[in-house]
Design a protein around this motif. Structure first.
Motif, PDB file in Angstrom:
ATOM      1  N   GLU A 102       1.089  -1.118  -0.007  1.00 19.21           N
ATOM      2  CA  GLU A 102       0.111  -0.071  -0.015  1.00 19.21           C
ATOM      3  C   GLU A 102       0.931   1.129   0.158  1.00 19.21           C
ATOM      4  O   GLU A 102       1.628   1.601   1.126  1.00 19.21           O
ATOM      5  CB  GLU A 102      -0.950   0.002   1.350  1.00 19.21           C
ATOM      6  CG  GLU A 102      -1.732  -1.188   1.434  1.00 19.21           C
ATOM      7  CD  GLU A 102      -3.025  -0.873   0.499  1.00 19.21           C
ATOM      8  OE1 GLU A 102      -3.267  -0.041  -0.223  1.00 19.21           O
ATOM      9  OE2 GLU A 102      -4.035  -1.780   0.715  1.00 19.21           O
ATOM     10  N   ILE A 103       0.880   2.079  -1.186  1.00 19.00           N
ATOM     11  CA  ILE A 103       1.655   3.312  -0.976  1.00 19.00           C
ATOM     12  C   ILE A 103       0.839   4.427  -1.336  1.00 19.00           C
ATOM     13  O   ILE A 103      -0.226   4.355  -2.053  1.00 19.00           O
ATOM     14  CB  ILE A 103       2.814   3.119  -2.327  1.00 19.00           C
ATOM     15  CG1 ILE A 103       2.211   2.687  -3.653  1.00 19.00           C
ATOM     16  CG2 ILE A 103       3.758   2.086  -1.815  1.00 19.00           C
ATOM     17  CD1 ILE A 103       3.161   3.138  -4.573  1.00 19.00           C
ATOM     18  N   PRO A 104       1.225   5.597  -1.196  1.00 22.51           N
ATOM     19  CA  PRO A 104       0.279   6.935  -1.638  1.00 22.51           C
ATOM     20  C   PRO A 104       0.126   6.694  -2.909  1.00 22.51           C
ATOM     21  O   PRO A 104       0.921   6.593  -3.526  1.00 22.51           O
ATOM     22  CB  PRO A 104       1.128   8.129  -0.901  1.00 22.51           C
ATOM     23  CG  PRO A 104       2.081   7.432   0.204  1.00 22.51           C
ATOM     24  CD  PRO A 104       2.337   5.977  -0.400  1.00 22.51           C
ATOM     25  N   ARG A 105      -1.178   7.377  -3.499  1.00 25.47           N
ATOM     26  CA  ARG A 105      -1.390   7.404  -4.780  1.00 25.47           C
ATOM     27  C   ARG A 105      -0.545   8.485  -5.562  1.00 25.47           C
ATOM     28  O   ARG A 105      -0.329   8.542  -6.776  1.00 25.47           O
ATOM     29  CB  ARG A 105      -2.678   7.320  -5.286  1.00 25.47           C
ATOM     30  CG  ARG A 105      -3.485   6.180  -4.921  1.00 25.47           C
ATOM     31  CD  ARG A 105      -2.794   4.751  -4.911  1.00 25.47           C
ATOM     32  NE  ARG A 105      -2.166   4.356  -6.177  1.00 25.47           N
ATOM     33  CZ  ARG A 105      -1.354   3.381  -6.578  1.00 25.47           C
ATOM     34  NH1 ARG A 105      -0.966   2.803  -5.404  1.00 25.47           N
ATOM     35  NH2 ARG A 105      -1.075   3.178  -7.574  1.00 25.47           N
ATOM     36  N   VAL A 112       3.864   2.247 -11.230  1.00 16.45           N
ATOM     37  CA  VAL A 112       4.473   0.687 -11.487  1.00 16.45           C
ATOM     38  C   VAL A 112       3.997  -0.146 -10.444  1.00 16.45           C
ATOM     39  O   VAL A 112       4.355  -1.091 -10.486  1.00 16.45           O
ATOM     40  CB  VAL A 112       5.992   0.755 -11.606  1.00 16.45           C
ATOM     41  CG1 VAL A 112       6.533   1.384 -12.733  1.00 16.45           C
ATOM     42  CG2 VAL A 112       6.677   1.189 -10.414  1.00 16.45           C
ATOM     43  N   MET A 113       3.190   0.594  -9.172  1.00 17.75           N
ATOM     44  CA  MET A 113       2.924  -0.319  -8.068  1.00 17.75           C
ATOM     45  C   MET A 113       1.223   0.234  -8.173  1.00 17.75           C
ATOM     46  O   MET A 113       1.174   1.001  -7.381  1.00 17.75           O
ATOM     47  CB  MET A 113       3.604   0.042  -7.147  1.00 17.75           C
ATOM     48  CG  MET A 113       5.121  -0.723  -7.125  1.00 17.75           C
ATOM     49  SD  MET A 113       6.054   0.137  -5.889  1.00 17.75           S
ATOM     50  CE  MET A 113       5.387  -0.693  -4.261  1.00 17.75           C
ATOM     51  N   ALA A 114       0.537  -0.797  -8.768  1.00 23.45           N
ATOM     52  CA  ALA A 114      -1.040  -0.384  -8.642  1.00 23.45           C
ATOM     53  C   ALA A 114      -1.543  -0.621  -7.319  1.00 23.45           C
ATOM     54  O   ALA A 114      -0.912  -1.461  -6.440  1.00 23.45           O
ATOM     55  CB  ALA A 114      -1.637  -1.471  -9.493  1.00 23.45           C
ATOM     56  N   PRO A 115      -2.720   0.027  -7.056  1.00 22.89           N
ATOM     57  CA  PRO A 115      -3.565  -0.111  -5.814  1.00 22.89           C
ATOM     58  C   PRO A 115      -3.888  -1.557  -5.681  1.00 22.89           C
ATOM     59  O   PRO A 115      -4.239  -2.444  -6.575  1.00 22.89           O
ATOM     60  CB  PRO A 115      -4.668   0.652  -6.037  1.00 22.89           C
ATOM     61  CG  PRO A 115      -4.746   1.134  -7.437  1.00 22.89           C
ATOM     62  CD  PRO A 115      -3.553   0.970  -7.959  1.00 22.89           C
TER      63      PRO A 115
END
Length: 311
Positions: A102-105, A112-115
């Motif tokens: 989980e990363i800030p959008r 490169v890192m989808a929700p």
């Protein structure tokens, strides 16, 4: 017969030098080690397995709602017979789900890192799935600290290279084997792509590791032990000091073939912009550098996902 050792990671705090030496020796020899004493509560692991089993038991049309076309399987559900081990004739006999970080959008890695996606039919899937993700991420960080010390790097060498790593928790369901699918092994012989993989419990035998002598060695764990192995990115970074060892999941030769098999590996990846360039501490006259050109972790991942037919 040789055996992949089981080491208690609590010794990192009580008997550090000996633990680091034994851990390093295990990885140099096998590329694999079993880690006990990790402190991840049994209830957290069992709760996650229970949620994953309830998801895989859903009808196919319900599961396919969470298949992300064009997503390379990075998040959500991937159906049977899609992933194919590199150079294998047959697709693997498995379906799986991917939980990512989980990363800030507005993160620089958002493209490169989808929700994550979460199945509405299994309300506690997110709580247990992401809880296990975080626990294994923290354990992986501890293992990497010991591995850094063994090759003469500072203890926290890997911390800022994996803190937003594109890591994946992958619950897998291998169905009971029938006559039609018997020719295939459940998962073809392969090496992992990432830095290290942490495998929590497997409900049936089958995991085998290829030794230096060319023999397949079964791995079974005892108690709370988690199997942790080296992936190709760390092999490359350490100039093969830590080998990424070929492994497979074979078909049981007993009644377990007619039972489903579940396993949950956690693939710990570096941050997408980490440059995989051979560490000077891993180069010597006996082990000259094997890689002339550096490559970023993200570029390397894309290259490998194409090879195993996920993108």
């Amino acid at each position: 017969m040789k055996k992949v050792p089981t080491l208690d990671i609590r010794r990192y705090d009580t008997d550090r030098d000996a633990f680091v030496a034994e851990l390093g020796a295990a990885y140099r020899e096998f590329g694999f080690c079993c880690i006990s004493g990790h402190g991840i509560p049994r209830e957290r692991i069992d709760g996650a397995y229970d949620a994953f089993l309830r998801f895989f038991a859903l009808p196919t049309e319900a599961k396919m709602k969470y298949h992300v076309p064009g997503g390379g399987g990075a998040r959500g559900y991937t159906p049977f017979k899609v992933e194919t081990a590199k150079d294998s004739q047959h697709p693997d006999l498995k379906e799986f789900w991917h939980v990512g970080r989980e990363i800030p959008r507005d993160s620089k890695f958002a493209d490169v890192m989808a929700p994550n996606v979460w199945p509405a039919e299994v309300p506690d899937f997110q709580e247990f799935g992401y809880g296990l993700y975080e626990a294994l991420d923290q354990l992986g960080t501890r293992v990497l600290r010991a591995l850094a010390l063994h090759i003469g790097e500072p203890e926290h060498f890997f911390d800022d290279k994996t803190d937003v790593g594109n890591s994946i928790l992958r619950p897998i369901h291998y169905p009971p084997l029938t006559q039609e699918n018997i020719p295939n092994v459940r998962a073809g012989a392969h090496e992992d792509i990432n830095f290290i993989t942490l495998l929590v419990g497997a409900s049936a035998e089958g995991l085998e590791v290829l030794t230096r002598e060319g023999e397949w060695l079964p791995i079974t764990t005892e108690g709370d032990a988690i199997v942790v192995n080296i992936g190709d990115m760390l092999q490359r970074l350490t100039n093969h000091v830590y080998p990424s060892t070929t492994h497979r999941v074979t078909n049981p030769q007993n009644d377990n073939a007619r039972k489903p098999r579940y396993s949950v590996p956690f693939f710990l990846h570096p941050n997408p912009d980490v440059v995989l360039d051979v560490l000077p501490s891993c180069v010597s006259a006996e082990n000259p550098s094997r890689y002339a050109e550096p490559i970023t972790a993200h570029e390397y991942l894309q290259q490998r996902l194409r090879e195993i037919k996920l993108i």
